[in-house]
Motif scaffolding. Structure first.
Motif, PDB file in Angstrom:
ATOM      1  N   ALA A 322      -5.216 -32.718 -15.724  1.00  0.00           N
ATOM      2  CA  ALA A 322      -4.870 -32.050 -14.470  1.00  0.00           C
ATOM      3  C   ALA A 322      -3.763 -32.800 -13.741  1.00  0.00           C
ATOM      4  O   ALA A 322      -2.830 -32.191 -13.203  1.00  0.00           O
ATOM      5  CB  ALA A 322      -6.104 -31.929 -13.577  1.00  0.00           C
ATOM      6  N   ALA A 323      -3.832 -34.129 -13.737  1.00  0.00           N
ATOM      7  CA  ALA A 323      -2.794 -34.924 -13.064  1.00  0.00           C
ATOM      8  C   ALA A 323      -1.458 -34.783 -13.769  1.00  0.00           C
ATOM      9  O   ALA A 323      -0.411 -34.660 -13.120  1.00  0.00           O
ATOM     10  CB  ALA A 323      -3.216 -36.390 -13.004  1.00  0.00           C
ATOM     11  N   ALA A 324      -1.475 -34.787 -15.105  1.00  0.00           N
ATOM     12  CA  ALA A 324      -0.226 -34.679 -15.861  1.00  0.00           C
ATOM     13  C   ALA A 324       0.434 -33.322 -15.648  1.00  0.00           C
ATOM     14  O   ALA A 324       1.653 -33.226 -15.442  1.00  0.00           O
ATOM     15  CB  ALA A 324      -0.493 -34.907 -17.346  1.00  0.00           C
ATOM     16  N   VAL A 325      -0.363 -32.252 -15.682  1.00  0.00           N
ATOM     17  CA  VAL A 325       0.189 -30.909 -15.531  1.00  0.00           C
ATOM     18  C   VAL A 325       0.650 -30.667 -14.105  1.00  0.00           C
ATOM     19  O   VAL A 325       1.742 -30.146 -13.857  1.00  0.00           O
ATOM     20  CB  VAL A 325      -0.844 -29.861 -15.982  1.00  0.00           C
ATOM     21  N   ALA A 326      -0.177 -31.043 -13.113  1.00  0.00           N
ATOM     22  CA  ALA A 326       0.207 -30.845 -11.711  1.00  0.00           C
ATOM     23  C   ALA A 326       1.436 -31.679 -11.363  1.00  0.00           C
ATOM     24  O   ALA A 326       2.302 -31.240 -10.596  1.00  0.00           O
ATOM     25  CB  ALA A 326      -0.956 -31.200 -10.789  1.00  0.00           C
ATOM     26  N   GLY A 327       1.541 -32.891 -11.943  1.00  0.00           N
ATOM     27  CA  GLY A 327       2.652 -33.774 -11.612  1.00  0.00           C
ATOM     28  C   GLY A 327       4.000 -33.270 -12.067  1.00  0.00           C
ATOM     29  O   GLY A 327       5.025 -33.595 -11.473  1.00  0.00           O
ATOM     30  N   GLY A 328       4.025 -32.476 -13.160  1.00  0.00           N
ATOM     31  CA  GLY A 328       5.298 -31.951 -13.650  1.00  0.00           C
ATOM     32  C   GLY A 328       6.256 -33.066 -14.021  1.00  0.00           C
ATOM     33  O   GLY A 328       5.934 -33.941 -14.818  1.00  0.00           O
ATOM     34  N   ASP A 329       7.447 -33.090 -13.404  1.00  0.00           N
ATOM     35  CA  ASP A 329       8.426 -34.121 -13.747  1.00  0.00           C
ATOM     36  C   ASP A 329       8.067 -35.484 -13.181  1.00  0.00           C
ATOM     37  O   ASP A 329       8.718 -36.472 -13.463  1.00  0.00           O
ATOM     38  CB  ASP A 329       9.835 -33.713 -13.314  1.00  0.00           C
TER      39      ASP A 329
END
Length: 407
Positions: A322-329
């Motif tokens: 979730a953190a990786a996807v929400a963080g984006g770039d």
């Protein structure tokens, strides 16, 4: 080494198992003192509570190092950085194994925590980067399987070895595992580039403003705190119930359920991420509620521990994804922040649980975990757009790759 598995749409299993072993060593290095605590404290000439700070110092080292080291090494090649982290474990566990002095032992434990800060902030992005886009959730779940494997298999094995050959032998074994893993990584893990240009910096304030990131971090902080408050002192809780002699069976049930949770998470995370997070949070809340109200019943005790493992086992995979996807770039920054909060919550949970045990008794531990589980459920339920959404959309990473996000 060319990333041929990714090019052919298959998971690079040897490389992912190597990353899972890195997660295994990270967690086992952290938790091993709990299994050899009496012998460790006697040999170092300190109390068990003082020796127990080996876990706290490790967590604090990880929390302190994750963000600044992620910033300092953002441009490094990923394989070079991973090897540096694993080498850090080899050095730190060797120091712990040979140290005759408590301060030097704590320094070794702090160094191990620093190495963990490097490895934890790296693993999820590495697993995603070497895997096909459609299988990245499964790749992360496979790597995160190292966590319950360490707790359910590694800690009992390390404890047995410590009892058979002495506690220092257990840490020597950890050094040996790190050395073997170094060769494994060199042989089978494909390299990845670091971040380039301004993307390599750590824009903390900007990352927190990215929709969904703050919600994921809050859920991580509260959920890990709730888990740690109870898990750290589960032996004391079982003693209160008159079930202290069943601690090994209880931990085995928890470990097996956690492994099952990882398998379920890996099977469905690419299609049903929101349903998995909601189910995990609900299972955790139900488990600690049963422990708080009816843990005196042996069947309910085992049922609650099984539900706890089912709810918790997949949580690291779900939250890091979730953190990786929400963080984006800004995914690397979001990961570093998650690692920092995770370990800060572990340290705080150990301290808070000790205070609760002293002043409120062991019976207060599951009630506290339940009280903390409620805002976790509320946040997961309401943060349905950016933090814990369900459908798939495309995002572009700082390396120019298309990744799967949920929205």
């Amino acid at each position: 080494m060319r990333d041929t598995a990714k090019a052919h749409g298959k998971l690079p299993l040897p490389a992912l198992v190597a990353l899972a072993m890195a997660a295994f060593i990270t967690v086992l290095t952290e938790a091993l003192p709990a299994g050899v605590l009496p012998a460790m404290s006697e040999d170092l000439g300190v109390s068990e509570s003082a020796a127990g700070q080996a876990v706290t110092v490790y967590a604090l080292g990880t929390a302190a190092a994750a963000i600044p080291l992620t910033a300092a090494t953002a441009g490094w090649r990923r394989k070079k950085l991973l090897l540096a982290g694993v080498a850090g474990f080899a050095v730190a566990n060797t120091v712990t194994a040979v140290s005759p002095w408590y301060p030097l032992t704590m320094a070794g434990r702090c160094l191990a925590g620093v190495a963990a800060g490097v490895v934890w902030a790296l693993l999820v992005g590495y697993a995603r980067g070497i895997s096909p886009a459609a299988l990245r959730g499964k790749a992360i779940a496979l790597v995160m399987a190292g966590i319950p494997a360490a707790l359910s298999l590694g800690v009992p094995a390390g404890t047995f070895l410590g009892g058979l050959l002495g506690w220092r032998a257990a840490f020597w074994a950890m050094t040996g595992l790190a050395v073997v893993l170094t060769g494994w990584i060199v042989a089978v893990v494909p390299d990845r580039p670091g971040a380039r240009g301004p993307a390599g910096r750590i824009p903390l304030a900007r990352t927190l403003r990215v929709p969904g990131v703050a919600a994921v971090l809050w859920v991580t902080l509260i959920w890990v705190l709730a888990h740690t408050v109870l898990y750290t002192y589960i032996a004391a809780f079982l003693e209160r119930l008159g079930a202290g002699e069943r601690i090994d069976v209880v931990l085995l049930v928890f470990g097996v359920a956690s492994l099952l949770s990882i398998w379920i998470t890996g099977a469905y995370i690419d299609r049903r991420p929101r349903a998995l997070v909601l189910s995990a949070a609900l299972l955790f809340a139900v488990a600690v509620a049963v422990l708080a109200v009816r843990a005196g019943s042996t069947p309910l005790l085992y049922a609650a521990v099984a539900l706890w493992g089912l709810g918790w086992g997949g949580a690291p995979t779900l939250l890091q994804t979730a953190a990786a996807v929400a963080g984006g770039d800004a995914a690397d920054t979001a990961q570093a922040m998650l690692v920092t909060l995770w370990n800060a919550a572990m340290a705080a949970g150990g301290i808070a649980g000790g205070l609760l045990l002293t002043h409120g008794g062991a019976g207060s531990l599951p009630w506290t975990a339940l009280l903390l589980a409620l805002p976790v459920l509320a946040l997961v339920t309401t943060a349905r757009r950016a933090a814990f959404p369900a459908a798939a959309v495309a995002l572009t990473t700082t390396e120019g790759e298309t990744v799967t996000a949920r929205g």
